[in-house]
Enzyme design. Structure first.
Site, PDB file in Angstrom:
ATOM      1  N   ASP A  12       0.841  -1.189   0.000  1.00  0.00           N
ATOM      2  CA  ASP A  12       0.000   0.000   0.000  1.00  0.00           C
ATOM      3  C   ASP A  12       0.881   1.246   0.000  1.00  0.00           C
ATOM      4  OD1 ASP A  12      -2.336   1.465  -0.017  1.00  0.00           O
ATOM      5  OD2 ASP A  12      -2.554   1.440   2.165  1.00  0.00           O
TER       6      ASP A  12
ATOM      7  N   GLU B  54     -10.565  12.126   7.953  1.00  0.00           N
ATOM      8  CA  GLU B  54     -10.543  13.473   7.372  1.00  0.00           C
ATOM      9  C   GLU B  54     -11.942  14.090   7.297  1.00  0.00           C
ATOM     10  OE1 GLU B  54      -7.771  13.293   3.674  1.00  0.00           O
ATOM     11  OE2 GLU B  54      -8.286  11.258   4.291  1.00  0.00           O
TER      12      GLU B  54
ATOM     13  N   ASP C 204      -8.958   0.091   2.084  1.00  0.00           N
ATOM     14  CA  ASP C 204      -7.939  -0.331   3.049  1.00  0.00           C
ATOM     15  C   ASP C 204      -8.451   0.024   4.446  1.00  0.00           C
ATOM     16  OD1 ASP C 204      -5.522  -0.972   4.259  1.00  0.00           O
ATOM     17  OD2 ASP C 204      -4.667   1.005   3.880  1.00  0.00           O
TER      18      ASP C 204
ATOM     19  N   ARG D   7      -7.938   3.498  13.438  1.00  0.00           N
ATOM     20  CA  ARG D   7      -7.096   4.689  13.699  1.00  0.00           C
ATOM     21  C   ARG D   7      -6.530   4.714  15.103  1.00  0.00           C
ATOM     22  NH1 ARG D   7      -5.927   5.814   8.657  1.00  0.00           N
ATOM     23  NH2 ARG D   7      -7.797   6.191   7.425  1.00  0.00           N
TER      24      ARG D   7
ATOM     25  N   GLU E 169      -9.227   3.974  -2.101  1.00  0.00           N
ATOM     26  CA  GLU E 169      -7.992   3.826  -2.881  1.00  0.00           C
ATOM     27  C   GLU E 169      -8.286   3.119  -4.201  1.00  0.00           C
ATOM     28  OE1 GLU E 169      -4.611   2.364  -0.771  1.00  0.00           O
ATOM     29  OE2 GLU E 169      -5.316   3.047   1.194  1.00  0.00           O
TER      30      GLU E 169
ATOM     31  N   GLU F 204     -10.564   3.510   3.809  1.00  0.00           N
ATOM     32  CA  GLU F 204      -9.683   4.337   2.980  1.00  0.00           C
ATOM     33  C   GLU F 204     -10.047   4.108   1.519  1.00  0.00           C
ATOM     34  OE1 GLU F 204      -5.542   3.678   4.120  1.00  0.00           O
ATOM     35  OE2 GLU F 204      -5.723   5.243   5.646  1.00  0.00           O
TER      36      GLU F 204
ATOM     37  N   THR G 165      -8.855  -5.983   3.824  1.00  0.00           N
ATOM     38  CA  THR G 165      -8.803  -5.050   2.700  1.00  0.00           C
ATOM     39  C   THR G 165      -9.838  -5.533   1.684  1.00  0.00           C
ATOM     40  OG1 THR G 165      -6.423  -4.785   3.044  1.00  0.00           O
ATOM     41  CG2 THR G 165      -7.299  -4.028   0.934  1.00  0.00           C
TER      42      THR G 165
ATOM     43  N   GLN H 196      -3.689   2.392  15.145  1.00  0.00           N
ATOM     44  CA  GLN H 196      -2.632   2.918  14.271  1.00  0.00           C
ATOM     45  C   GLN H 196      -1.786   3.977  14.981  1.00  0.00           C
ATOM     46  OE1 GLN H 196      -4.245   4.480  10.595  1.00  0.00           O
ATOM     47  NE2 GLN H 196      -2.258   5.092   9.785  1.00  0.00           N
TER      48      GLN H 196
ATOM     49  N   HIS I 123      -4.515  13.795   1.001  1.00  0.00           N
ATOM     50  CA  HIS I 123      -4.673  12.942   2.194  1.00  0.00           C
ATOM     51  C   HIS I 123      -3.438  13.070   3.091  1.00  0.00           C
ATOM     52  CE1 HIS I 123      -5.511   9.420   4.713  1.00  0.00           C
ATOM     53  NE2 HIS I 123      -4.319   8.937   4.400  1.00  0.00           N
TER      54      HIS I 123
ATOM     55  N   LYS J 267      -4.039  -2.184  10.119  1.00  0.00           N
ATOM     56  CA  LYS J 267      -4.383  -2.265   8.698  1.00  0.00           C
ATOM     57  C   LYS J 267      -4.541  -3.698   8.218  1.00  0.00           C
ATOM     58  CE  LYS J 267      -3.357   2.131   7.492  1.00  0.00           C
ATOM     59  NZ  LYS J 267      -4.184   2.982   6.629  1.00  0.00           N
TER      60      LYS J 267
HETATM   61 MN    MN Z   1      -4.037   2.824   2.867  1.00  0.00          MN
END
Ligand code: MN
Length: 420
Positions: free
Chosen positions: A128, A366, A235, A239, A203, A201, A259, A242, A135, A255
């Site tokens: 990734d 975000e 993904d 948080r 992507e 996420e 996925t 993380q 971002h 993570k």
């Molecule tokens: Mn990602």
């Protein structure tokens, strides 16, 4: 390699709705396991998945050129392009070979809902990147408010990490809320339990077809020849986990639990009409990362959320693949620049793709600005900072052509409560 581009005016004898993701200009590939049949490669056309094994068995695909259609194992970009061109011939409005053979097409055209679509290629490796510059800037602003939002390496290196390949699941798979270790700033010791800041996420990803040799790099110019095509990627991220685990080696368990990808591999041939130059790169990258012309893509992206109480999903973010700083070809060139080989079936993801506006963010982190600005769900009056159990997140994407769209379908997943 010259792409095979289907003319905008081309039509199929299969009925395709005007707003379909899968007109004859697209023809993406998937892997289906329809009830009572062998696993087979399929091509999407309108609301159908076209069973390629059945066409092969009935002599409508030449066995001498395409003997193995049970999986992608025999495919590289060139072969997939030739197969797509062959399927185009069979589906085009004036061609009678399949159109007038009702016995075969009745069997070969499976409603997508009945196709039981799989992860097209179980990936060997999942990497990734972090190439969505807005971002990266947003996250930098949130977590390092004093400094420059972009770290000094960002415009020199396509940042990335090696993820977990065996938790890549296909759209529609339920996602179990992970347990993670977290530490609140006001307590002495960390705790372990269900993540309270589960996020998505937005992507894009791409599959590798042709591998490369260990010790040899793949140049930016050659990188796309190694790719089969693109998919949508969610993904999923915890948080709270993380934040506590990521220093100094980067993301790990926050993570690796899941996925989600969309089931259709959209070929670079089908995406050729949507190529763009992309944003300026300043400073100029080092010579081995020099960008090739038109290596970015104008692909509209959407995120929708549906809570357990809602009857239909609400769009919560709009973005576009053009917001990547590094092209996918530059990512591959960087990844192999130390001699690490590519393997057939490797899956690469771009990193979260956010736009510049408040409602263009590719993550809850975000959109809700780390929880300070809850998102309102209009239908039920609920609000969200991060994902709750029962929430379904749906990613969609498409290139808008003149009278047609080349779409990716969906990458959707529903959050399930943590298992006992
Ligand atoms: Mn990602």
């Amino acid at each position: 390699m010259k792409p095979f581009v289907v003319p905008a005016t081309a039509k199929s004898w299969v009925d395709v709705a005007a707003n379909s993701d899968f007109p004859i200009q697209n023809l993406p590939f998937g892997l289906a396991a329809p009830k009572g049949r062998d696993e087979t490669m399929v091509v999407a056309i309108g609301d159908y998945a076209l069973d390629l094994l059945i066409l092969l068995d009935n002599g409508l695909i030449p066995e001498s050129e395409f003997p193995l259609l049970e999986s992608f194992i025999d495919m590289d970009r060139e072969k997939l392009s030739a197969l797509r061109q062959w399927v185009f011939g069979l589906l085009t409005v004036d061609d009678p070979r399949l159109r007038d053979n009702k016995t075969v097409w009745k069997k070969a055209l499976i409603p997508i809902a009945d196709a039981n679509l799989q992860v097209p290629i179980p990936p060997v490796a999942f990497v990734d990147f972090y190439s969505g510059v807005h971002h990266a800037r947003n996250v930098g602003q949130m977590f390092r408010p004093q400094g420059d939002p972009l770290l000094p390496n960002y415009k020199w290196i396509p940042i990335g990490y090696n993820g977990r390949a065996n938790t890549v699941v296909v759209s529609g798979t339920e996602i179990i809320r992970p347990r993670v270790q977290t530490k609140a700033p006001d307590v002495e010791e960390p705790a372990w339990g269900p993540s309270r800041e589960l996020d998505f996420e937005l992507e894009m990803g791409y599959y590798i077809g042709t591998g490369s040799e260990m010790g040899r790099r793949v140049t930016v110019t050659k990188a796309e020849e190694h790719m089969l095509g693109l998919v949508l990627v969610n993904d999923w991220s915890a948080r709270d986990g993380q934040r506590w685990e990521y220093q100094p080696l980067g993301p790990f368990l926050a993570k690796s639990f899941a996925t989600t990808i969309s089931p259709w591999i959209v070929t670079l041939d089908a995406l050729a009409p949507f190529r763009i130059e992309g944003m300026d790169q300043d400073p100029t990258p080092l010579p081995h990362l020099t960008r090739t012309p038109n290596s970015h893509f104008d692909i509209e992206l959407r995120v929708s959320l549906q809570s357990a109480k809602m009857k239909k999903p609400q769009t919560i973010a709009k973005s576009n693949m053009k917001h990547l700083y590094w092209s996918i070809a530059q990512q591959v060139a960087h990844q192999t620049s130390n001699g690490t080989p590519l393997d057939m079936g490797d899956l690469y993801a771009t990193g979260t793709i956010s736009g510049e506006g408040q409602d263009e963010a590719g993550s809850m982190l975000e959109l809700s600005w780390k929880g300070d600005r809850p998102i309102k769900l209009d239908e039920t009056g609920e609000s969200r900072t991060f994902l709750e159990d029962g929430d379904t997140v749906i990613l969609e994407g498409w290139g808008q052509g003149d009278g047609f769209r080349v779409g990716f379908g969906q990458a959707s997943g529903k959050v399930k409560s943590v298992t006992k």
